[in-house]
Design a protein around this motif. Structure first.
Motif, mmCIF file in Angstrom:
data_model
loop_
_atom_site.group_PDB
_atom_site.id
_atom_site.type_symbol
_atom_site.label_atom_id
_atom_site.label_comp_id
_atom_site.label_asym_id
_atom_site.label_seq_id
_atom_site.Cartn_x
_atom_site.Cartn_y
_atom_site.Cartn_z
ATOM 1 N N GLY A 31 5.031 -4.053 36.479
ATOM 2 C CA GLY A 31 5.247 -5.313 36.820
ATOM 3 C C GLY A 31 6.018 -5.893 37.910
ATOM 4 N N CYS A 32 6.659 -4.850 38.379
ATOM 5 C CA CYS A 32 7.708 -5.061 39.423
ATOM 6 C C CYS A 32 7.364 -5.944 40.520
ATOM 7 C CB CYS A 32 8.333 -3.808 40.078
ATOM 8 S SG CYS A 32 9.013 -2.559 38.939
ATOM 9 N N LEU A 33 5.922 -5.375 41.076
ATOM 10 C CA LEU A 33 5.366 -6.163 42.140
ATOM 11 C C LEU A 33 4.939 -7.612 41.991
ATOM 12 C CD1 LEU A 33 3.266 -3.200 43.546
ATOM 13 C CD2 LEU A 33 5.595 -3.770 44.017
ATOM 14 N N GLY A 34 4.963 -8.098 40.801
ATOM 15 C CA GLY A 34 4.621 -9.512 40.678
ATOM 16 C C GLY A 34 5.956 -10.352 40.966
ATOM 17 N N CYS A 35 7.086 -9.784 41.019
ATOM 18 C CA CYS A 35 8.071 -10.488 41.693
ATOM 19 C C CYS A 35 8.696 -9.877 42.894
ATOM 20 C CB CYS A 35 9.415 -10.320 40.546
ATOM 21 S SG CYS A 35 9.122 -11.520 39.045
ATOM 22 N N HIS A 36 8.248 -8.635 43.199
ATOM 23 C CA HIS A 36 8.688 -8.109 44.617
ATOM 24 C C HIS A 36 7.599 -7.548 45.253
ATOM 25 C CE1 HIS A 36 13.052 -7.498 43.289
ATOM 26 N NE2 HIS A 36 12.574 -7.303 42.299
ATOM 27 N N ALA A 37 7.756 -7.855 46.729
ATOM 28 C CA ALA A 37 6.723 -7.296 47.665
ATOM 29 C C ALA A 37 7.253 -6.161 48.366
ATOM 30 C CB ALA A 37 6.660 -8.264 48.912
ATOM 31 N N LYS A 43 9.617 -12.743 47.442
ATOM 32 C CA LYS A 43 8.819 -13.689 46.208
ATOM 33 C C LYS A 43 9.647 -14.031 45.242
ATOM 34 C CE LYS A 43 4.577 -11.215 45.522
ATOM 35 N NZ LYS A 43 3.869 -9.977 44.722
ATOM 36 N N VAL A 44 9.551 -13.606 44.029
ATOM 37 C CA VAL A 44 10.823 -14.245 42.932
ATOM 38 C C VAL A 44 11.980 -13.439 43.206
ATOM 39 C CG1 VAL A 44 11.420 -14.206 40.752
ATOM 40 C CG2 VAL A 44 8.855 -14.473 41.116
ATOM 41 N N GLY A 45 12.030 -12.131 43.760
ATOM 42 C CA GLY A 45 12.997 -11.212 44.135
ATOM 43 C C GLY A 45 12.783 -11.125 45.659
ATOM 44 N N PRO A 46 13.845 -10.336 46.132
ATOM 45 C CA PRO A 46 13.713 -9.864 47.537
ATOM 46 C C PRO A 46 12.743 -8.918 47.728
ATOM 47 C CG PRO A 46 15.783 -9.279 46.664
ATOM 48 C CD PRO A 46 15.217 -10.038 45.634
ATOM 49 N N GLY A 47 12.052 -8.465 48.882
ATOM 50 C CA GLY A 47 11.167 -7.485 49.089
ATOM 51 C C GLY A 47 11.957 -6.408 48.945
ATOM 52 N N THR A 50 13.618 -5.082 52.021
ATOM 53 C CA THR A 50 14.890 -5.774 52.333
ATOM 54 C C THR A 50 16.150 -5.334 51.244
ATOM 55 O OG1 THR A 50 13.510 -7.807 52.545
ATOM 56 C CG2 THR A 50 16.012 -8.240 52.166
ATOM 57 N N ILE A 51 15.723 -5.078 50.465
ATOM 58 C CA ILE A 51 16.676 -4.292 49.601
ATOM 59 C C ILE A 51 17.326 -3.034 50.093
ATOM 60 C CG2 ILE A 51 17.063 -3.416 47.085
ATOM 61 C CD1 ILE A 51 14.929 -5.322 46.020
ATOM 62 N N ALA A 52 16.301 -2.048 50.506
ATOM 63 C CA ALA A 52 16.470 -1.041 50.996
ATOM 64 C C ALA A 52 17.407 -0.920 52.387
ATOM 65 C CB ALA A 52 15.370 0.001 51.667
ATOM 66 N N THR A 64 24.307 2.095 40.898
ATOM 67 C CA THR A 64 24.608 0.589 40.552
ATOM 68 C C THR A 64 23.409 -0.246 40.368
ATOM 69 O OG1 THR A 64 26.454 1.083 42.113
ATOM 70 C CG2 THR A 64 26.039 -1.046 41.279
ATOM 71 N N ILE A 65 22.424 0.079 41.217
ATOM 72 C CA ILE A 65 21.158 -1.008 41.097
ATOM 73 C C ILE A 65 20.337 -0.400 39.760
ATOM 74 C CG2 ILE A 65 19.050 -1.601 42.357
ATOM 75 C CD1 ILE A 65 20.572 -1.554 44.960
ATOM 76 N N SER A 66 20.338 0.899 39.562
ATOM 77 C CA SER A 66 19.410 1.195 38.351
ATOM 78 C C SER A 66 20.079 0.628 36.874
ATOM 79 C CB SER A 66 18.907 2.775 38.347
ATOM 80 O OG SER A 66 20.001 3.273 38.708
ATOM 81 N N ALA A 67 21.316 0.796 37.109
ATOM 82 C CA ALA A 67 22.329 0.424 36.053
ATOM 83 C C ALA A 67 22.132 -1.097 35.595
ATOM 84 C CB ALA A 67 23.765 0.881 35.880
ATOM 85 N N LYS A 68 21.993 -1.800 36.812
ATOM 86 C CA LYS A 68 22.128 -3.334 36.671
ATOM 87 C C LYS A 68 20.452 -3.753 36.284
ATOM 88 C CE LYS A 68 21.470 -6.908 40.250
ATOM 89 N NZ LYS A 68 21.968 -7.564 41.429
ATOM 90 N N ILE A 69 19.320 -2.870 36.457
ATOM 91 C CA ILE A 69 18.207 -3.196 36.236
ATOM 92 C C ILE A 69 17.737 -2.806 34.746
ATOM 93 C CG2 ILE A 69 15.664 -2.746 36.410
ATOM 94 C CD1 ILE A 69 16.567 -2.212 39.626
ATOM 95 N N ILE A 70 18.526 -1.472 34.310
ATOM 96 C CA ILE A 70 18.371 -1.218 32.979
ATOM 97 C C ILE A 70 19.055 -2.078 32.044
ATOM 98 C CG2 ILE A 70 19.040 0.777 31.401
ATOM 99 C CD1 ILE A 70 18.445 2.551 34.015
ATOM 100 N N LYS A 73 21.226 -7.063 33.159
ATOM 101 C CA LYS A 73 22.445 -8.076 33.503
ATOM 102 C C LYS A 73 22.496 -8.464 34.868
ATOM 103 C CE LYS A 73 25.726 -6.774 29.808
ATOM 104 N NZ LYS A 73 25.563 -5.702 29.458
ATOM 105 N N GLY A 74 21.900 -9.502 35.408
ATOM 106 C CA GLY A 74 22.088 -9.723 36.933
ATOM 107 C C GLY A 74 20.754 -9.568 37.387
ATOM 108 N N HIS A 75 19.762 -9.170 36.631
ATOM 109 C CA HIS A 75 18.057 -8.694 37.142
ATOM 110 C C HIS A 75 17.535 -9.263 35.705
ATOM 111 C CE1 HIS A 75 14.748 -6.736 37.971
ATOM 112 N NE2 HIS A 75 14.983 -6.840 39.075
ATOM 113 N N PRO A 76 16.212 -9.663 35.869
ATOM 114 C CA PRO A 76 15.408 -9.960 34.819
ATOM 115 C C PRO A 76 15.215 -8.759 33.903
ATOM 116 C CG PRO A 76 14.658 -10.870 36.538
ATOM 117 C CD PRO A 76 15.711 -10.081 37.125
ATOM 118 N N LYS A 77 14.911 -8.654 32.719
ATOM 119 C CA LYS A 77 14.559 -7.680 31.894
ATOM 120 C C LYS A 77 13.167 -6.956 32.461
ATOM 121 C CE LYS A 77 14.822 -6.152 27.279
ATOM 122 N NZ LYS A 77 15.094 -4.727 27.807
#
Ligand code: HEC
Length: 95
Positions: A31-37, A43-47, A50-52, A64-70, A73-77
């Motif tokens: 479901g990541c691609l629902g919010c990310h291109a 989209k809802v989040g940055p492409g 862009t993140i790379a 850092t980013i995988s911990a944030k997503i898991i 906190k600061g990223h949708p569940k």
């Protein structure tokens, strides 16, 4: 010898593309691609591209980013498992 070297390069190329394709499929089914291109489209989040770009050269970005997503906190569940999130984060940062 030369043939072996070429075969090795081809094998790596095919494997590399396969791994990226698998990560993309994972991002889709998670479901990541629902919010990310995949590119720089917001989209809802940055492409993902862009993140790379934003994280180029940051040695701790993957952790850092995988911990944030898991931790969500600061990223949708997300519904992906921890290992899948790590796999996708690693892939996103290579885009
Ligand atoms: C409900 C919408 C939504 C879903 C689903 C979603 N994201 Fe996000 N994502 C966002 C938003 C909004 C941001 C920007 C805020 C932020 O940086 O956390 C973001 C940011 C990110 C970032 C950058 C984080 C950073 O610190 O720079 C990554 C990487 C990411 N998402 C990966 C994923 C992956 C992988 C999935 C699927 C497992 C996913 N996202 C699912 C909305 C979403």
């Amino acid at each position: 010898m030369k043939t072996i070297a070429i075969a090795a390069v081809l094998a790596i190329g095919v494997f590399g593309a396969g791994a990226a394709g698998a990560s993309e499929a994972l991002a889709k089914s998670s479901g990541c691609l629902g919010c990310h291109a995949l590119d720089t489209t917001k989209k809802v989040g940055p492409g993902f591209k862009t993140i790379a770009t934003a994280n180029k050269g940051k040695a701790d970005a993957e952790a850092t980013i995988s911990a944030k997503i898991i931790s969500a906190k600061g990223h949708p569940k997300v519904k992906a498992g921890d290992d899948d999130v790590k796999t996708m984060t690693k892939w996103i940062l290579t885009l």
